[in-house]
Design a protein around this motif. Structure first.
Motif, PDB file in Angstrom:
ATOM      1  N   ILE A 169      -1.542  -0.825   4.910  1.00 41.77           N
ATOM      2  CA  ILE A 169      -0.257  -1.457   4.621  1.00 41.77           C
ATOM      3  C   ILE A 169       0.341  -0.713   3.446  1.00 41.77           C
ATOM      4  O   ILE A 169      -0.273  -0.633   2.373  1.00 41.77           O
ATOM      5  CB  ILE A 169      -0.430  -2.948   4.283  1.00 41.77           C
ATOM      6  CG1 ILE A 169      -1.141  -3.685   5.431  1.00 41.77           C
ATOM      7  CG2 ILE A 169       0.922  -3.589   3.995  1.00 41.77           C
ATOM      8  CD1 ILE A 169      -1.570  -5.096   5.066  1.00 41.77           C
ATOM      9  N   PRO A 176       3.140  -0.273   0.620  1.00 41.99           N
ATOM     10  CA  PRO A 176       4.131  -1.072  -0.097  1.00 41.99           C
ATOM     11  C   PRO A 176       5.240  -0.240  -0.727  1.00 41.99           C
ATOM     12  O   PRO A 176       5.085   0.951  -0.996  1.00 41.99           O
ATOM     13  CB  PRO A 176       3.289  -1.732  -1.188  1.00 41.99           C
ATOM     14  CG  PRO A 176       2.253  -0.689  -1.512  1.00 41.99           C
ATOM     15  CD  PRO A 176       1.955   0.009  -0.202  1.00 41.99           C
ATOM     16  N   ALA A 201       0.452  -6.052  -0.582  1.00 43.64           N
ATOM     17  CA  ALA A 201      -0.233  -5.243   0.426  1.00 43.64           C
ATOM     18  C   ALA A 201      -1.744  -5.348   0.281  1.00 43.64           C
ATOM     19  O   ALA A 201      -2.474  -5.495   1.277  1.00 43.64           O
ATOM     20  CB  ALA A 201       0.216  -3.793   0.315  1.00 43.64           C
ATOM     21  N   ARG A 223      -4.723  -0.947   1.231  1.00 43.03           N
ATOM     22  CA  ARG A 223      -3.387  -0.685   0.710  1.00 43.03           C
ATOM     23  C   ARG A 223      -3.170   0.825   0.722  1.00 43.03           C
ATOM     24  O   ARG A 223      -3.960   1.600   0.175  1.00 43.03           O
ATOM     25  CB  ARG A 223      -3.271  -1.224  -0.711  1.00 43.03           C
ATOM     26  CG  ARG A 223      -1.924  -0.974  -1.362  1.00 43.03           C
ATOM     27  CD  ARG A 223      -1.937  -1.455  -2.798  1.00 43.03           C
ATOM     28  NE  ARG A 223      -3.006  -0.827  -3.554  1.00 43.03           N
ATOM     29  CZ  ARG A 223      -3.338  -1.152  -4.802  1.00 43.03           C
ATOM     30  NH1 ARG A 223      -2.712  -2.140  -5.407  1.00 43.03           N
ATOM     31  NH2 ARG A 223      -4.317  -0.539  -5.412  1.00 43.03           N
ATOM     32  N   SER A 244       7.003  -3.544   3.206  1.00 41.72           N
ATOM     33  CA  SER A 244       5.755  -2.928   3.664  1.00 41.72           C
ATOM     34  C   SER A 244       5.956  -2.238   4.993  1.00 41.72           C
ATOM     35  O   SER A 244       6.646  -2.750   5.877  1.00 41.72           O
ATOM     36  CB  SER A 244       4.649  -3.979   3.819  1.00 41.72           C
ATOM     37  OG  SER A 244       4.269  -4.534   2.589  1.00 41.72           O
TER      38      SER A 244
END
Length: 279
Positions: A183, A185, A195, A219, A243
């Motif tokens: 994910i 951010p 995230a 992340r 995101s």
């Protein structure tokens, strides 16, 4: 998709967050809401309204934007899918999200951003990679990209989420090179933590026991506006949380990826103050 980065990028993540969150704003579309309420069903209350409108109407790029207004003041979230026609889990999940109800604020969904690529099941359309047409600080470079950006600007969102999929796994040697199970951010304050916490949530509650450890979500790199991707532009120009969500295609089926997408979106929206409702 993003280009793969090295594990050195992890060390830079903690210090990369600059701008503050926007205040939650009450948004309205005036007469359009009154005249254009489209559908009701499970979870729809008397105060809730739903409507759609097209972008690039009358062209091969024509596609619908779906708006769900809870009837209660709160934040606005904008969710996109289908930038690449061969990343089917993104637009399948976004299609499903158009049927959600929420407890407050507004949810805007562009589920099939790139209809030509989706029809062809290709990564690009006739104008190339749609997700490389959003330079920070400048107008998007193609008519479809401009229409998407205008739609985002119209709703003045407090967060933007983009659903993608990758052929490989970020920072892992297993499988093909790729940027999945991550994910990514924006620079906005709190986005990196959103995230990280969402990845931890997915790994704890929605990772099948049969999957090896390298499938755990993480992340990814900060989206800082340095590249012409939609979420980079969101980060640099709007300075709001957002995101880019990338499950991997490697060793997974569409159903599993859609499930990950839906649970990631639900958790990220909750962290922005929007809960999905079921009654």
């Amino acid at each position: 998709m993003l280009d793969n980065r090295t594990k050195d990028s992890r060390d830079n993540i903690k210090n990369e967050s600059t701008s503050s969150r926007r205040q939650f704003l009450s948004k309205s579309v005036g007469a359009l809401t009154t005249l254009s309420a489209v559908k009701t069903g499970i979870g729809v209350t008397a105060a809730e309204s739903r409507w759609t409108y097209p972008i690039r109407e009358g062209t091969k790029d024509e596609t619908d934007v779906h708006v769900i207004e809870s009837g209660k003041t709160g934040p606005t979230a904008y969710v996109t899918g289908g930038f690449h026609g061969n990343e089917v889990s993104g637009y399948y999940a976004a299609d499903s999200i158009t049927n959600w109800s929420i407890d407050q604020g507004k949810l805007v969904v562009l589920p099939r951003a790139n209809p030509v690529a989706i029809e062809r099941k290709t990564y690009v359309n006739n104008n190339g990679n749609l997700n490389r047409q959003f330079p920070s600080g400048k107008k998007p470079t193609t008519p479809l990209a401009r229409a998407i950006w205008n739609s985002i600007d119209r709703h003045n969102p407090d967060t933007v989420l983009a659903l993608h999929a990758s052929k490989g796994i970020l920072w892992e040697n297993e499988g093909p090179k790729g940027v999945g199970q991550a994910i990514y951010p924006t620079l906005s304050e709190g986005s990196s933590e959103d995230a990280a916490q969402t990845a931890a949530y997915l790994n704890h509650y929605h990772m099948p026991d049969s999957f090896p450890d390298y499938y755990e979500f993480k992340r990814g790199n900060i989206l800082d506006g340095s590249r012409p991707l939609l979420l980079h532009k969101v980060s640099a120009d709007l300075r709001i949380p957002g995101s880019l969500i990338e499950p991997t295609k490697y060793g997974t089926d569409v159903k599993q990826r859609v499930n990950w997408h839906l649970n990631i979106v639900r958790h990220l929206l909750r962290r922005q103050g929007i809960d999905r409702t079921y009654s």
